[in-house]
Design an enzyme around this catalytic site. Structure first.
Site, PDB file in Angstrom:
ATOM      1  N   HIS A 178       0.835  -1.204   0.000  1.00 26.55           N
ATOM      2  CA  HIS A 178       0.000   0.000   0.000  1.00 26.55           C
ATOM      3  C   HIS A 178       0.870   1.255   0.000  1.00 26.55           C
ATOM      4  O   HIS A 178       0.696   2.148  -0.846  1.00 26.55           O
ATOM      5  CB  HIS A 178      -0.910  -0.019   1.237  1.00 26.55           C
ATOM      6  N   GLU A 179       1.803   1.318   0.932  1.00 28.40           N
ATOM      7  CA  GLU A 179       2.669   2.496   0.999  1.00 28.40           C
ATOM      8  C   GLU A 179       3.590   2.572  -0.215  1.00 28.40           C
ATOM      9  O   GLU A 179       3.948   3.662  -0.671  1.00 28.40           O
ATOM     10  CB  GLU A 179       3.485   2.485   2.298  1.00 28.40           C
ATOM     11  N   HIS A 220       1.781   4.516  -2.857  1.00 26.25           N
ATOM     12  CA  HIS A 220       1.946   5.955  -2.626  1.00 26.25           C
ATOM     13  C   HIS A 220       3.324   6.410  -3.108  1.00 26.25           C
ATOM     14  O   HIS A 220       3.464   7.458  -3.752  1.00 26.25           O
ATOM     15  CB  HIS A 220       1.839   6.264  -1.128  1.00 26.25           C
ATOM     16  N   GLU A 240      -4.600   8.006  -2.720  1.00 23.93           N
ATOM     17  CA  GLU A 240      -5.069   6.715  -2.216  1.00 23.93           C
ATOM     18  C   GLU A 240      -5.410   5.757  -3.351  1.00 23.93           C
ATOM     19  O   GLU A 240      -5.301   4.541  -3.196  1.00 23.93           O
ATOM     20  CB  GLU A 240      -6.278   6.904  -1.296  1.00 23.93           C
TER      21      GLU A 240
END
Length: 505
Positions: free
Chosen positions: A269-270, A273, A299
């Site tokens: 997830h990060e 980003h 997001e």
């Protein structure tokens, strides 16, 4: 305006904005350190340093010369002579000046100091399951963000003024309408899954050695394109990404020896980003254009990788054999089918970051509703734990026994990020729409994922999203990237297909 005067103003504007961006980069680094490396005894001093730099940033923004140059450069005759990136940069700086000017400088500094201290207190309170330790800080934070909303002004709900910081143009009226549309099909799908019965996932709680978890996480991050020469992976209480510069984008995760999924998907997830930050135009790094279009768009990039790629069947057809090799004593007796169904199971859970793509949205509904009530003065901070449990029971049929698993689980409120949570659901919707468009545009995308060939995917995202930085509004960017305005249809279709695939329904 005389050309020489115009050139002088543009040059002076660029120099001042560059200075402001450098202060922001310093603040980003200090905040990253505060959440990863800072000793407990350094928190008070660090909060004061962050407060000082926050004040200096605002003073730079509110400098009369900058205001004069911005006013002159937004005049129609002058604006017509500017190139499009400069014109957009001037517009964004003008908006930021107006918002900063509306709030007393001493309040902005005090808020920066308060939230730095509050994040450290939140981490200790969560560890000790002690909401009473954190609640005085949260009361001050809520009071301050309500003041901010009053300073900025709003036409409908005071929450609108806060939303605009994270998703420009978004309002409570729009979100309420969107969530009313989204919620019934999600509830219907959840009812169908409950009827199908649970999926066995007990093996995911076996002992996964931490050093091998980290090695596996780093391997996959490199494969999807995260550049460790321009970033690093560390540990924090709550995973996050800090984009200091396209050449310095840092991410964190957290490791649990009995939860392989937590660290892996948090890092993925990060990493999503971070890919966005690393692929932003380097030539815009010292301008307001060198940022993500909005938090919803940001997001969408993280959810694209952790949900639409990381939970896909082709992805694990590529990586499951490696996972078995990395953890033979844990996964050696687990079939691919069992593993795939386990990581894709839909099951109400207490922790938002561990939630599946369907029930995750109910976590956001809950936080959004509580935030609206807090900001409107309809809910007291002291009543938050009980309100949290009540809504969890109503929405997902479960409730936390501890505040650590409930109202204390997220870092956002301690950081003062009121208005942020709805962007997670917006990000899911945007990601689904981008994923569907990419499938139309790329030949055999599933085969590319199955082969670990992520370069075409990164290139598509760079072309359609990343290279535009903050030039376009979120709605315009999604429409331009996918060929249609933002819509919930692809996300609902994705969830319906996932239910069919995993549960055979």
């Amino acid at each position: 305006m005389h050309p020489t005067s115009l050139e002088m103003r543009v040059r002076r504007f660029a120099e001042r904005v560059r200075t402001i961006k450098h202060v922001e980069q310093a603040l980003a680094l200090l905040n990253w350190d505060a959440q990863t490396m800072l000793p407990k005894k350094g928190v008070e001093a660090r909060s004061q340093v962050i407060g000082t730099l926050t004040e200096q940033r605002v003073r730079l923004l509110l400098d009369p010369q900058l205001a004069e140059d911005v006013a002159a450069l937004t005049e129609p005759e002058a604006a017509a002579q500017l190139d499009e990136p400069t014109r957009e940069a001037v517009r964004l700086v003008k908006r930021e000046i107006e918002r900063r000017r509306a709030v007393p400088l001493e309040l902005q500094r005090a808020f920066a100091e308060l939230t730095t201290e509050a994040e450290a207190v939140w981490a200790e309170a969560r560890k000790a399951d002690d909401f009473a330790r954190f609640s005085p800080y949260l009361e001050r934070i809520v009071a301050t963000v309500r003041t901010f909303a009053d300073c900025w002004g709003y036409e409908g709900h005071p929450y609108d003024a806060l939303l605009d910081d994270y998703e420009p143009g978004m309002t409570v009226a729009k979100l309420d309408a969107l969530f009313r549309e989204l919620r019934p099909p999600l509830e219907a799908l959840l009812d169908r899954v409950r009827e199908a019965g649970p999926v066995d996932a007990a093996f995911l709680r076996r002992a996964f050695p931490l050093d091998r978890q980290r090695a596996f996480v780093e391997r996959v991050l490199v494969d999807i394109g995260y550049d460790f020469d321009g970033g690093r992976l560390d540990v924090s209480a709550h995973p996050f990404c800090t984009g200091i510069h396209p050449g310095d984008v840092r991410i964190t995760t957290r490791y649990n020896p009995h939860d392989f999924v937590d660290a892996f998907f948090s890092a993925l997830h990060e990493g999503g980003h971070a890919l966005y930050e690393q692929q932003l135009p380097a030539e815009w790094a010292d301008t307001p254009l060198g940022e993500g279009a909005s938090m919803g768009i940001h997001e969408s990039q993280s959810r694209f990788w952790d949900t639409f790629i990381g939970l896909s069947r082709p992805f694990w057809e590529r990586y499951y054999p490696e996972a078995v090799d990395k953890f033979p004593e844990v996964l050696g007796d687990v079939s691919f089918s069992a593993f795939y169904r386990a990581i894709n199971r839909i099951e109400p859970s207490l922790i938002r970051v561990d939630a599946d793509p369907l029930t995750y949205q109910f976590h956001i509904f809950l936080r959004y509703e509580l935030e609206k009530q807090l900001v409107a003065g309809e809910l007291a901070v002291a009543d938050l734990p009980a309100a949290w449990r009540e809504r969890m029971r109503a929405y997902l049929g479960i409730a936390p026994e501890t505040d650590a698993d409930g109202v204390l689980q997220d870092v956002h409120w301690s950081a003062g990020l009121f208005g942020y949570f709805p962007t997670y659901t917006l990000g899911n919707l945007y990601a689904a729409q981008l994923h569907a468009a990419m499938h139309r545009d790329l030949d055999d995308m599933d085969a590319r994922v199955r082969e670990g060939d992520f370069a075409p995917i990164r290139a598509w995202l760079a072309d359609r999203v990343h290279r535009h930085g903050r030039r376009h509004s979120p709605e315009a960017l999604i429409a331009q990237a996918t060929g249609e305005p933002p819509t919930a249809r692809p996300f609902i279709a994705f969830l319906e297909e996932k239910v069919r695939d995993v549960y055979g329904l």
